[in-house]
Design a protein around this motif. Structure first.
Motif, PDB file in Angstrom:
ATOM      1  N   THR A   4       0.836  -1.207   0.000  1.00  0.00           N
ATOM      2  CA  THR A   4       0.000   0.000   0.000  1.00  0.00           C
ATOM      3  C   THR A   4       0.868   1.254   0.000  1.00  0.00           C
ATOM      4  O   THR A   4       0.471   2.281  -0.554  1.00  0.00           O
ATOM      5  CB  THR A   4      -0.973   0.004   1.208  1.00  0.00           C
ATOM      6  OG1 THR A   4      -0.218  -0.267   2.396  1.00  0.00           O
ATOM      7  CG2 THR A   4      -2.044  -1.048   1.070  1.00  0.00           C
ATOM      8  N   GLY A   5       2.070   1.158   0.578  1.00  0.00           N
ATOM      9  CA  GLY A   5       2.991   2.303   0.554  1.00  0.00           C
ATOM     10  C   GLY A   5       3.409   2.629  -0.870  1.00  0.00           C
ATOM     11  O   GLY A   5       3.434   3.801  -1.267  1.00  0.00           O
TER      12      GLY A   5
ATOM     13  N   VAL B 220       0.365   6.926  -6.615  1.00  0.00           N
ATOM     14  CA  VAL B 220      -0.839   7.736  -6.810  1.00  0.00           C
ATOM     15  C   VAL B 220      -0.579   9.188  -6.396  1.00  0.00           C
ATOM     16  O   VAL B 220      -0.882  10.124  -7.153  1.00  0.00           O
ATOM     17  CB  VAL B 220      -2.026   7.150  -6.006  1.00  0.00           C
ATOM     18  CG1 VAL B 220      -3.223   8.103  -6.039  1.00  0.00           C
ATOM     19  CG2 VAL B 220      -2.410   5.784  -6.559  1.00  0.00           C
ATOM     20  N   ALA B 221       0.015   9.365  -5.206  1.00  0.00           N
ATOM     21  CA  ALA B 221       0.268  10.733  -4.736  1.00  0.00           C
ATOM     22  C   ALA B 221       1.271  11.433  -5.645  1.00  0.00           C
ATOM     23  O   ALA B 221       1.129  12.622  -5.947  1.00  0.00           O
ATOM     24  CB  ALA B 221       0.781  10.702  -3.291  1.00  0.00           C
ATOM     25  N   GLY B 222       2.268  10.680  -6.143  1.00  0.00           N
ATOM     26  CA  GLY B 222       3.275  11.263  -7.026  1.00  0.00           C
ATOM     27  C   GLY B 222       2.657  11.720  -8.336  1.00  0.00           C
ATOM     28  O   GLY B 222       2.891  12.848  -8.786  1.00  0.00           O
ATOM     29  N   LEU B 223       1.852  10.856  -8.947  1.00  0.00           N
ATOM     30  CA  LEU B 223       1.211  11.224 -10.209  1.00  0.00           C
ATOM     31  C   LEU B 223       0.272  12.406 -10.022  1.00  0.00           C
ATOM     32  O   LEU B 223       0.200  13.296 -10.866  1.00  0.00           O
ATOM     33  CB  LEU B 223       0.438  10.020 -10.776  1.00  0.00           C
ATOM     34  CG  LEU B 223       1.297   8.920 -11.390  1.00  0.00           C
ATOM     35  CD1 LEU B 223       0.429   7.741 -11.803  1.00  0.00           C
ATOM     36  CD2 LEU B 223       2.074   9.455 -12.608  1.00  0.00           C
TER      37      LEU B 223
ATOM     38  N   THR C  18       0.737  15.939 -11.841  1.00  0.00           N
ATOM     39  CA  THR C  18      -0.320  16.462 -12.699  1.00  0.00           C
ATOM     40  C   THR C  18      -0.751  17.861 -12.265  1.00  0.00           C
ATOM     41  O   THR C  18      -0.961  18.744 -13.097  1.00  0.00           O
ATOM     42  CB  THR C  18      -1.538  15.503 -12.651  1.00  0.00           C
ATOM     43  OG1 THR C  18      -1.066  14.186 -12.891  1.00  0.00           O
ATOM     44  CG2 THR C  18      -2.559  15.868 -13.702  1.00  0.00           C
ATOM     45  N   LEU C  19      -0.857  18.032 -10.942  1.00  0.00           N
ATOM     46  CA  LEU C  19      -1.286  19.335 -10.419  1.00  0.00           C
ATOM     47  C   LEU C  19      -0.298  20.425 -10.820  1.00  0.00           C
ATOM     48  O   LEU C  19      -0.685  21.540 -11.188  1.00  0.00           O
ATOM     49  CB  LEU C  19      -1.407  19.285  -8.888  1.00  0.00           C
ATOM     50  CG  LEU C  19      -2.627  18.556  -8.335  1.00  0.00           C
ATOM     51  CD1 LEU C  19      -2.532  18.390  -6.825  1.00  0.00           C
ATOM     52  CD2 LEU C  19      -3.896  19.330  -8.705  1.00  0.00           C
ATOM     53  N   VAL C  20       0.987  20.084 -10.752  1.00  0.00           N
ATOM     54  CA  VAL C  20       1.998  21.093 -11.059  1.00  0.00           C
ATOM     55  C   VAL C  20       2.138  21.277 -12.577  1.00  0.00           C
ATOM     56  O   VAL C  20       2.071  22.387 -13.108  1.00  0.00           O
ATOM     57  CB  VAL C  20       3.350  20.690 -10.440  1.00  0.00           C
ATOM     58  CG1 VAL C  20       4.447  21.654 -10.891  1.00  0.00           C
ATOM     59  CG2 VAL C  20       3.250  20.659  -8.917  1.00  0.00           C
TER      60      VAL C  20
END
Ligand code: CUA
Length: 332
Positions: A44-45, A51-54, A58-60
């Motif tokens: 899960t890590g 997921v958090a990285g993508l 994407t946000l940036v």
């Protein structure tokens, strides 16, 4: 509010600070559970980082910039390949976690009871634990004493779990996983603690108003210390001449309908066995420290220490309370 009363004093050998943590296992089933926990946390890590990285990328990368055309960006509907990937990969992860978990459960539960194992029966009650050693003739409460089980001298403890009222759950995180304690059904857990010390647990299934005060303490003794504990528990109840009036008073009251003091008229089984009451740290399964003062308050009205406790308030005179308590504290 009542604070949890964790006995710090470790038995005999190495001292350990009690922690109900699955990450400090000292017994095979608990070690297996930690391995499994690390595997699940690892998988899960990785998912979290991806997921958090993508998401962060994407946000940036695609944030609104000055000079962007107003309106929605191009909308993309459907991608067979991507949808297949995010269906199949999680499915495979679930399958892996399921298979590994099933294997661990199977290996723990299938372990046969070896000849030298200690047998204990733990009975869940609202809201305390009765602890019986059928082959040793010992009955106690809330504090389970077992020998250490090291490589030189493996002595696992096999625990039979029964309930007299509702569903409880036996859980000492450093020793084994949770196991439900179910009326009319017998469950079993085993532990093979490798390090002497004191380990704490708690009923892990909501079982009524005092579910939160149904503490469990497991004391793991070095071999000789365990033998001494057994001998002390098998000894007959103390009969100190100075406490005879309290003993007679005890025998004349309703106490004996629910409590046992071995060798006396008291042979009740609804409440904890009091033969060696004063060898226990707490009363009321962790509700209060086992001191003369607290015992007196408990006999007078258990609800002052544990709301809803099944023992009735004894409504004794002050002098009777003193006499009775003076007798109880001789039960070492
Ligand atoms: Cu017993 Cu919760």
């Amino acid at each position: 509010m009542t604070v949890l009363l964790l006995p710090i004093a470790a038995a005999g050998g190495g001292a350990s600070v009690p922690t109900p943590s699955i990450f400090a296992p000292v017994s095979s089933p608990a070690l297996a559970i930690r391995e499994l926990a690390f595997l699940a946390l690892g998988i899960t890590g990785v998912i979290f980082v991806v997921v958090a990285g993508l998401t962060a990328y994407t946000l940036v990368r695609f944030r609104r910039r000055t000079g962007d055309r107003p309106g929605e960006p191009p909308q993309v509907y459907g991608s067979g390949r991507i949808e297949l990937a995010w269906t199949v990969v999680p499915f495979l992860i679930v399958v892996v976690l399921f298979l590994v978990t099933a294997r661990y459960i199977w290996e723990i539960e299938a372990r046969p009871q070896p000849a030298g194992a200690l047998e204990v029966t733990v009975v869940g009650n609202q809201w305390w634990w009765e602890i019986r050693y059928p082959k040793l003739g010992i009955v106690t409460a809330n504090e389970l004493h077992v020998p250490v089980s090291d490589a030189a001298n493996p002595t696992p403890t096999f625990i039979t779990l029964q309930s007299v009222d509702v569903i409880h759950s036996f859980w000492v995180p450093q020793l084994a996983g949770k196991m439900d304690v179910i009326p009319n059904k017998t469950n079993r857990v085993w532990i093979d603690p490798r390090t002497p010390g004191t380990y704490v647990g708690q009923c892990a299934e909501f079982c009524g108003v005092q579910h939160g005060l149904m503490l469990l303490t497991v004391v793991v003794h070095p071999r000789e210390a365990f033998e001494r504990w057994v001998a002390a528990q098998r000894a007959p109840a103390a009969d100190e001449p100075a406490a005879r009036s309290g003993r007679a008073l005890f025998a004349s009251l309703a106490c004996i309908n629910c409590h046992t003091v071995r060798g006396t008229a008291a042979n009740g089984v609804f409440g904890p066995d009091l033969t060696h009451l004063m060898t226990r740290w707490t009363i009321g399964a962790g509700a209060a420290r086992n001191t003369q003062e607290n015992l007196r308050a408990w006999v007078n009205d258990p609800a002052t220490l544990k709301e809803g406790a099944r023992m009735p308030a004894m409504k004794l005179s002050r002098s009777d309370l003193d006499t009775l308590t003076a007798y109880l504290v001789t039960l070492r």
